[in-house]
Design an enzyme around this catalytic site. Structure first.
Site, PDB file in Angstrom:
ATOM      1  CE  LYS A 174     -13.796   5.171   3.970  1.00  0.00           C
ATOM      2  NZ  LYS A 174     -14.117   5.224   5.393  1.00  0.00           N
ATOM      3  CE  LYS A 243      -8.183   1.299   9.830  1.00  0.00           C
ATOM      4  NZ  LYS A 243      -9.600   1.515   9.423  1.00  0.00           N
TER       5      LYS A 243
END
Length: 321
Positions: A174, A243
């Protein structure tokens, strides 16, 4: 789960915000009950879930627990809170759909295993639109047998599921995917601002890019909407995109891989945060770049009769759990 429960496991869901709420609705829309917990009561009812008093209550009452939370810090705060791990029971499967640090994921998986459960990390791709349609792509790390056990649950909100390897592999893949997403989105935003300042027809520019080697998900799916003032609803905010890029840089540092291309998205999404777009959809990075390039906007509202306001998709404040 007992033998009698293998086909109809009880499902719990922790984190029913922007993405979690949509995934849970796909389950409840199929007539499958979900026990949900979120710090916002309206998110639970909006997902069609039954409300639990706490995350611990969800774990205690569910065969399969799904987590959809902003980051590892929040996941750890939930999992390591008093009572959570003690509520884990034999045969239980916990699926973390968050974008988290693979190291944190592996540590949690080991703790869950000590209490008889299995912890799968399942990175998701496709954004809010795919979640709404139940067409997400999942990249899963952890025990393959446990994945097959919960696949009928995952099938409610996903169309493609990849088993990527051992614990942490799903979250690793991911981060790799999200980094490429961040690079292409920020780079395409810069190119489109340049095209606007050059006086080019933006639809033609996109046609050329999409028929050429510069094509990307951003040019195919995002910017054909953005140039007409539709920033698209849902998806990662600029804060969450930054992030994810930061987690990627931490990952490749640990792996000993030189990250020569991270400076661009770090600067772009950092700029968007600094200019007030922190909690807006990451597509608004194009406006942040436009702001420091002379106040450029790709969309000219005078051409379609709109009032010149920033599109609703750009104004939407997203919840990230």
């Amino acid at each position: 789960m007992t033998d009698a429960d293998t086909t109809t496991p009880s499902i719990g869901f922790i984190g029913l915000g922007n993405m979690g709420g949509r995934m849970a609705r796909c389950i409840t829309a199929a007539g499958v009950p979900v026990l949900g917990f979120d710090t916002r009561a309206e998110s639970i009812s909006g997902a069609g879930a039954d409300a639990a008093a706490s995350a611990v209550d969800v774990v205690a009452a569910s065969d399969v627990v799904l987590l959809s939370l902003p980051d590892s810090r929040v996941v750890e705060a939930i999992v390591y809170a008093e009572g959570f791990l003690d509520a884990v029971h034999d045969g239980q499967v916990i699926v973390d759909l968050s974008t988290s640090s693979p190291d944190s994921t592996r540590a949690i998986a080991a703790k869950v295993a000590e209490h008889g459960g299995v912890y799968l990390d399942a990175g998701i791709s496709g954004g809010a639109a795919a979640a709404e349609k139940g067409a997400l792509t999942l990249m899963v790390g952890g025990d393959g047998d446990a994945l097959e056990q919960v696949r009928p649950v995952l099938d409610h909100f996903s169309s493609t599921v990849f088993h990527c390897g051992e614990s942490g592999a799903g979250h690793t893949v991911k981060l790799l995917n999200n980094f490429l997403n961040a690079v292409t989105l920020s780079a395409t935003a810069e190119v489109m601002v340049a095209a606007k300042k050059a006086g080019l027809d933006l639809a033609t520019v996109l046609d050329v890019i999409n028929a050429s080697s510069g094509v990307s998900f951003a040019s195919l799916n995002r910017f054909p909407k953005i140039i007409h003032g539709d920033y698209l609803k849902g998806g990662l905010t600029n804060t969450l995109m930054l992030k994810d890029v930061t987690l990627y840089t931490q990952l490749v540092t640990r792996l000993g891989v030189a990250s020569l291309n991270s400076a661009g998205p770090v600067a772009s999404f950092g700029l968007a945060r600094a200019l007030g777009y922190a909690d807006e959809i990451s597509n608004t990075v194009v406006d942040a770049i436009g702001d420091i390039s002379g106040g450029v906007r790709l969309h000219d509202p005078s051409h379609d009769g709109s009032d010149g306001a920033i599109p609703d998709g750009a104004q939407e404040k997203e919840t990230n759990a």
